[in-house]
Design a protein around this motif. Structure first.
Motif, PDB file in Angstrom:
ATOM      1  N   VAL A 119       0.795  -1.133  -0.199  1.00  0.00           N
ATOM      2  CA  VAL A 119       0.003   0.033   0.206  1.00  0.00           C
ATOM      3  C   VAL A 119       1.014   1.282   0.051  1.00  0.00           C
ATOM      4  CG1 VAL A 119      -1.844   1.261   1.292  1.00  0.00           C
ATOM      5  CG2 VAL A 119      -2.240  -1.241   1.033  1.00  0.00           C
ATOM      6  N   ALA A 120       1.914   1.097   0.850  1.00  0.00           N
ATOM      7  CA  ALA A 120       2.776   2.499   0.910  1.00  0.00           C
ATOM      8  C   ALA A 120       4.189   2.314   0.853  1.00  0.00           C
ATOM      9  CB  ALA A 120       2.398   2.794   2.360  1.00  0.00           C
ATOM     10  N   PRO A 121       4.657   1.923  -0.308  1.00  0.00           N
ATOM     11  CA  PRO A 121       6.070   1.366  -0.672  1.00  0.00           C
ATOM     12  C   PRO A 121       7.245   2.344  -0.168  1.00  0.00           C
ATOM     13  CG  PRO A 121       5.025   1.649  -2.885  1.00  0.00           C
ATOM     14  CD  PRO A 121       4.034   1.778  -1.563  1.00  0.00           C
ATOM     15  N   GLU A 122       6.759   3.880  -0.334  1.00  0.00           N
ATOM     16  CA  GLU A 122       7.738   4.687  -0.110  1.00  0.00           C
ATOM     17  C   GLU A 122       8.322   4.567   1.308  1.00  0.00           C
ATOM     18  OE1 GLU A 122       3.680   5.995   0.700  1.00  0.00           O
ATOM     19  OE2 GLU A 122       4.291   5.039  -0.826  1.00  0.00           O
ATOM     20  N   ILE A 123       7.607   4.024   2.377  1.00  0.00           N
ATOM     21  CA  ILE A 123       8.154   3.902   3.717  1.00  0.00           C
ATOM     22  C   ILE A 123       9.581   3.273   3.853  1.00  0.00           C
ATOM     23  CG2 ILE A 123       5.808   3.879   4.588  1.00  0.00           C
ATOM     24  CD1 ILE A 123       5.925   1.128   5.414  1.00  0.00           C
ATOM     25  N   VAL A 124       9.883   2.602   2.522  1.00  0.00           N
ATOM     26  CA  VAL A 124      11.413   2.137   3.051  1.00  0.00           C
ATOM     27  C   VAL A 124      12.480   2.741   2.104  1.00  0.00           C
ATOM     28  CG1 VAL A 124      10.339  -0.171   2.756  1.00  0.00           C
ATOM     29  CG2 VAL A 124      11.154   0.573   0.654  1.00  0.00           C
ATOM     30  N   PRO A 126      13.845   5.558   3.536  1.00  0.00           N
ATOM     31  CA  PRO A 126      14.864   5.841   4.194  1.00  0.00           C
ATOM     32  C   PRO A 126      15.902   4.724   4.415  1.00  0.00           C
ATOM     33  CG  PRO A 126      12.683   6.548   5.362  1.00  0.00           C
ATOM     34  CD  PRO A 126      12.434   5.688   4.061  1.00  0.00           C
ATOM     35  N   LEU A 127      15.662   3.332   4.123  1.00  0.00           N
ATOM     36  CA  LEU A 127      16.473   2.288   4.374  1.00  0.00           C
ATOM     37  C   LEU A 127      17.310   2.424   3.049  1.00  0.00           C
ATOM     38  CD1 LEU A 127      13.784  -0.433   5.397  1.00  0.00           C
ATOM     39  CD2 LEU A 127      15.339   1.047   7.015  1.00  0.00           C
ATOM     40  N   GLY A 128      17.305   3.057   2.048  1.00  0.00           N
ATOM     41  CA  GLY A 128      18.222   3.126   1.005  1.00  0.00           C
ATOM     42  C   GLY A 128      17.900   1.692  -0.028  1.00  0.00           C
ATOM     43  N   ILE A 129      16.788   1.204   0.066  1.00  0.00           N
ATOM     44  CA  ILE A 129      16.563   0.011  -0.468  1.00  0.00           C
ATOM     45  C   ILE A 129      15.116   0.082  -1.581  1.00  0.00           C
ATOM     46  CG2 ILE A 129      17.791  -1.622   0.934  1.00  0.00           C
ATOM     47  CD1 ILE A 129      15.078  -2.569   2.031  1.00  0.00           C
ATOM     48  N   THR A 130      14.879  -0.543  -2.220  1.00  0.00           N
ATOM     49  CA  THR A 130      13.733  -0.678  -3.106  1.00  0.00           C
ATOM     50  C   THR A 130      12.770  -1.260  -2.338  1.00  0.00           C
ATOM     51  OG1 THR A 130      14.035  -2.608  -4.450  1.00  0.00           O
ATOM     52  CG2 THR A 130      15.180  -0.616  -5.267  1.00  0.00           C
ATOM     53  N   PRO A 131      11.205  -0.806  -2.614  1.00  0.00           N
ATOM     54  CA  PRO A 131      10.076  -1.708  -2.027  1.00  0.00           C
ATOM     55  C   PRO A 131      10.474  -3.222  -2.439  1.00  0.00           C
ATOM     56  CG  PRO A 131       9.411   0.237  -3.061  1.00  0.00           C
ATOM     57  CD  PRO A 131      10.802   0.248  -3.317  1.00  0.00           C
TER      58      PRO A 131
END
Length: 169
Positions: A119-124, A126-131
């Protein structure tokens, strides 16, 4: 990380594990004669099948069409969460006491996070990885938990003498 290659190998591996599991079940037909046995064998089946399906959908959508994998991950993860919670509820009602049975909620939590990322892939970010990389990591954890489930099922003591139902699942 080439996510397309990862998901291709991951899905193939999970589908192979589904097939291997059914080979094991065929050799232990008594497991399917009880409600507990059918429930537990089916739970293991889903533990490998659902991640395999998500892997296939990740390949279909990929990075070019993220709507495909996002929607499918949400739907499949919600099915996984629901079925896991249902199995947890039945295990507790039956008095199952295996370590995994007491901690099956971990798999439900992972399924929930997979759905949230769909639903909200952008939350990752800050981790520097893709969803898709984040989802891959969660799917790896699900398969590791599935192996724990198989181990417990195969090694846990029977609930009563002469019974084929497994208590720890």
């Amino acid at each position: 990380m080439d996510v397309s290659t990862f998901y291709a190998l991951f899905s193939a591996t999970c589908f192979t594990l589904v097939g291997l599991w059914w080979t094991v079940v065929q050799k232990h037909e008594a497991w399917l004669r009880t409600e507990h046995g059918r429930r537990d064998a089916g739970g293991i089946y889903l533990a490998f099948l659902l991640p395999a399906l998500m892997g296939l959908f990740a390949q279909v959508g990929g990075t070019e069409n993220p709507v495909v994998w996002r929607v499918s991950f949400v739907v499949v993860a919600l099915i996984g969460c629901w079925s896991t919670l249902r199995l947890l509820q039945r295990s507790r009602a039956d008095g199952d006491s295996g370590l995994f049975a007491r901690h099956r909620w971990i798999a439900a939590a992972i399924y929930f996070v997979i759905a949230v990322l769909g639903v909200a892939p952008e939350i990752v970010e800050p981790l520097g990885i893709t969803p898709l990389q984040a989802e891959a990591t969660l799917l790896i954890l699900l398969v590791a938990l599935a192996h724990w489930l198989v181990w417990e099922f195969m090694t846990h003591a029977e609930t009563e003498p002469g019974s084929d139902s497994r208590a720890g699942i």
